[in-house]
Design a protein around this motif. Structure first.
Motif, PDB file in Angstrom:
ATOM      1  N   ILE A  28      -7.827  -2.065 -11.684  1.00  9.33           N
ATOM      2  CA  ILE A  28      -7.290  -1.061 -12.606  1.00  9.33           C
ATOM      3  C   ILE A  28      -7.489  -1.556 -14.032  1.00  9.33           C
ATOM      4  O   ILE A  28      -6.867  -2.541 -14.453  1.00  9.33           O
ATOM      5  CB  ILE A  28      -5.784  -0.796 -12.349  1.00  9.33           C
ATOM      6  N   SER A  32       3.286  -1.551  -7.346  1.00 10.08           N
ATOM      7  CA  SER A  32       3.295  -2.829  -6.616  1.00 10.08           C
ATOM      8  C   SER A  32       3.798  -3.976  -7.500  1.00 10.08           C
ATOM      9  O   SER A  32       4.125  -5.045  -6.993  1.00 10.08           O
ATOM     10  CB  SER A  32       1.905  -3.157  -6.086  1.00 10.08           C
ATOM     11  N   LYS A  41      -2.579  -8.804 -12.465  1.00 11.19           N
ATOM     12  CA  LYS A  41      -2.521  -8.180 -11.136  1.00 11.19           C
ATOM     13  C   LYS A  41      -3.188  -6.816 -11.132  1.00 11.19           C
ATOM     14  O   LYS A  41      -3.856  -6.444 -10.162  1.00 11.19           O
ATOM     15  CB  LYS A  41      -1.071  -8.082 -10.678  1.00 11.19           C
ATOM     16  N   LEU A  42      -3.023  -6.075 -12.218  1.00  9.07           N
ATOM     17  CA  LEU A  42      -3.698  -4.780 -12.315  1.00  9.07           C
ATOM     18  C   LEU A  42      -5.217  -4.966 -12.342  1.00  9.07           C
ATOM     19  O   LEU A  42      -5.962  -4.234 -11.678  1.00  9.07           O
ATOM     20  CB  LEU A  42      -3.240  -4.042 -13.573  1.00  9.07           C
ATOM     21  N   ALA A  78      -0.918   0.671  -7.791  1.00  6.75           N
ATOM     22  CA  ALA A  78      -1.052  -0.677  -8.327  1.00  6.75           C
ATOM     23  C   ALA A  78       0.089  -0.997  -9.285  1.00  6.75           C
ATOM     24  O   ALA A  78       0.639  -2.108  -9.283  1.00  6.75           O
ATOM     25  CB  ALA A  78      -2.400  -0.823  -9.048  1.00  6.75           C
ATOM     26  N   GLU A 113      -6.863  -7.456 -11.048  1.00  8.39           N
ATOM     27  CA  GLU A 113      -7.263  -7.886  -9.705  1.00  8.39           C
ATOM     28  C   GLU A 113      -7.360  -6.684  -8.752  1.00  8.39           C
ATOM     29  O   GLU A 113      -8.205  -6.652  -7.859  1.00  8.39           O
ATOM     30  CB  GLU A 113      -6.241  -8.891  -9.161  1.00  8.39           C
ATOM     31  N   ALA A 114      -6.516  -5.679  -9.006  1.00  4.23           N
ATOM     32  CA  ALA A 114      -6.539  -4.469  -8.182  1.00  4.23           C
ATOM     33  C   ALA A 114      -7.613  -3.485  -8.629  1.00  4.23           C
ATOM     34  O   ALA A 114      -7.748  -2.405  -8.041  1.00  4.23           O
ATOM     35  CB  ALA A 114      -5.172  -3.793  -8.231  1.00  4.23           C
ATOM     36  N   GLU A 173     -14.074  -0.054  -3.151  1.00  2.00           N
ATOM     37  CA  GLU A 173     -13.438   0.516  -4.334  1.00  2.00           C
ATOM     38  C   GLU A 173     -14.027  -0.082  -5.599  1.00  2.00           C
ATOM     39  O   GLU A 173     -14.026  -1.291  -5.786  1.00  2.00           O
ATOM     40  CB  GLU A 173     -11.929   0.267  -4.306  1.00  2.00           C
ATOM     41  N   THR A 210      -9.279  -5.658  -5.371  1.00  2.24           N
ATOM     42  CA  THR A 210     -10.099  -4.472  -5.130  1.00  2.24           C
ATOM     43  C   THR A 210     -10.848  -4.619  -3.815  1.00  2.24           C
ATOM     44  O   THR A 210     -11.435  -5.656  -3.537  1.00  2.24           O
ATOM     45  CB  THR A 210     -11.130  -4.300  -6.270  1.00  2.24           C
ATOM     46  N   ARG A 257      -4.511   5.388  -6.955  1.00  2.00           N
ATOM     47  CA  ARG A 257      -4.696   3.926  -6.991  1.00  2.00           C
ATOM     48  C   ARG A 257      -3.976   3.311  -8.187  1.00  2.00           C
ATOM     49  O   ARG A 257      -3.349   2.245  -8.070  1.00  2.00           O
ATOM     50  CB  ARG A 257      -6.188   3.576  -7.071  1.00  2.00           C
ATOM     51  N   ILE A 258      -4.061   3.963  -9.336  1.00  7.22           N
ATOM     52  CA  ILE A 258      -3.399   3.437 -10.536  1.00  7.22           C
ATOM     53  C   ILE A 258      -1.892   3.372 -10.317  1.00  7.22           C
ATOM     54  O   ILE A 258      -1.246   2.337 -10.558  1.00  7.22           O
ATOM     55  CB  ILE A 258      -3.738   4.307 -11.757  1.00  7.22           C
TER      56      ILE A 258
END
Length: 372
Positions: A305, A367, A299-300, A364, A302-303, A6, A2, A360-361
């Motif tokens: 989400i 990715s 990972k989600l 992510a 960490e982003a 954000e 993030t 963003r969702i």
């Protein structure tokens, strides 16, 4: 990761606005705070969501299930067919009335009871079928109701996650002998805490009202043995405010889900299908991940989400059910249940999301494509 500008996007966000606060304060100042006019008005308003069925407000969704089973006379010696892929409250309510839980497998698309599995699970002791409209998608009621009618079984709808969902134009909670809803804070609408039972049977509705209030309609004139499962007027007042907003929120959830459907393209991620004729209200937007789910969730997170697994352990594998079944030598063949529990991840879909949040969702999730 993030960025500094954000904020994390939460998986769920309960709505408690000034309207809800003002309604609660108004009731507190009135001095009528339990089982009063607000509860009656909430019941009347909610009935419009369920084809004008009788509505009986209680203190939780679990109490709604428990109360309905009691009202139907289901108890020791009876069996109730329940999906194992659900929150434990579905099966717990059956156990609380002394009946036996029989688990049946689910359909992979809707996550609802598989009608063929239900028919195969019926025995001479079966008294009821409990479809769960999981994540806001209606179960296959068009196929389950004929099975119930054929075998003279009650249908107890667990619609605790499915306010305003429908199948072929009929709202959930208006199919079987009775339906149950939850108003927990993260549901599509809430009353801080609470539940509702719906039924077309006026006599059953009266029995439910007696059962929730120590078995009495008039004070100290107890007619049957009952309990205290009453809803407070504070909760009902909040629920009435939310009831006026739930349709707009539902359409926003559906629009958010449509955006994610269109923009999530990661090959290892399967977006939620919707059955023909179903109105999915997206209590959860639940995808399937065919690769390393734990790594994907990390990972989600960490982003930024929010994400969660509902439900990582099927009910039949939880200690209160697993241990007695093991001692009795009883096993369950539930391959779709096991597969769903291993693959599902729920992503944010709540009506507070902005278009930027949705972008963003989707980004992510996409990715993750090459890492799974």
């Amino acid at each position: 990761m993030t960025s500094i500008n954000e904020q994390p996007i939460p998986a769920a966000r309960p709505v408690i606005g000034e309207d809800e606060i003002e309604a609660a304060v108004r009731v507190l100042r009135s001095g009528r705070v339990v089982q009063g006019p607000e509860v009656a008005a909430f019941e009347e308003g909610f009935s419009r969501l369920v084809d004008d069925r009788h509505c009986v407000a209680v203190n939780s969704g679990t109490s709604a299930l428990h109360l309905l089973l009691l009202g139907l006379g289901i108890g020791p010696g009876d069996e109730v067919i329940v999906p194992s892929f659900s929150f434990a409250a579905s099966a717990n309510a059956v156990r609380l009335v002394g009946a036996d839980v029989v688990f049946a497998d689910i359909e992979p698309g809707s996550f609802g009871l598989d009608p063929a599995a239900v028919e195969a699970a019926i025995t001479p002791r079966t008294a009821a079928i409990m479809p769960v409209h999981l994540y806001g998608h209606p179960a296959a009621m068009d196929k389950l109701m004929p099975i119930a009618d054929k075998h003279n079984l009650a249908v107890v709808e667990d619609a605790c996650q499915a306010h305003a969902a429908a199948l072929n134009g009929t709202p959930v909670g208006a199919f079987g002998a009775g339906g149950t809803f939850s108003f927990y804070p993260t549901k599509n609408m809430h009353s801080l805490e609470g539940g509702m039972v719906t039924t077309a049977d006026a006599e059953l509705a009266r029995t439910l009202r007696l059962l929730r209030n120590q078995g009495m309609e008039q004070r100290y004139a107890n007619e049957i043995v009952g309990a205290n499962m009453r809803m407070t007027d504070v909760s009902a007042a909040v629920g009435r405010v939310q009831l006026g907003k739930v349709e707009a929120w539902t359409e926003q959830r559906r629009a958010n889900a449509a955006y994610l459907d269109a923009h999530i393209t990661a090959p290892a991620v399967t977006t939620p299908p919707v059955a023909e004729g179903a109105r999915h209200v997206y209590h959860q937007y639940t995808v399937r991940i065919s690769g390393d789910r734990d790594a994907a969730m990390a990972k989600l997170t960490e982003a930024g989400i929010g994400n969660a697994v509902y439900y990582p352990t099927p009910i039949h594998r939880l200690k209160p059910y697993w241990e007695p079944d093991q001692k009795a030598g009883r096993t369950w063949d539930l391959p779709e249940t096991e597969k769903a529990a291993a693959e599902v991840v729920s992503l944010p879909v709540h009506p507070s999301l902005t278009e930027g949040d949705l972008a963003r969702i989707a980004a992510a999730v996409n990715s993750l494509g090459e890492s799974l």
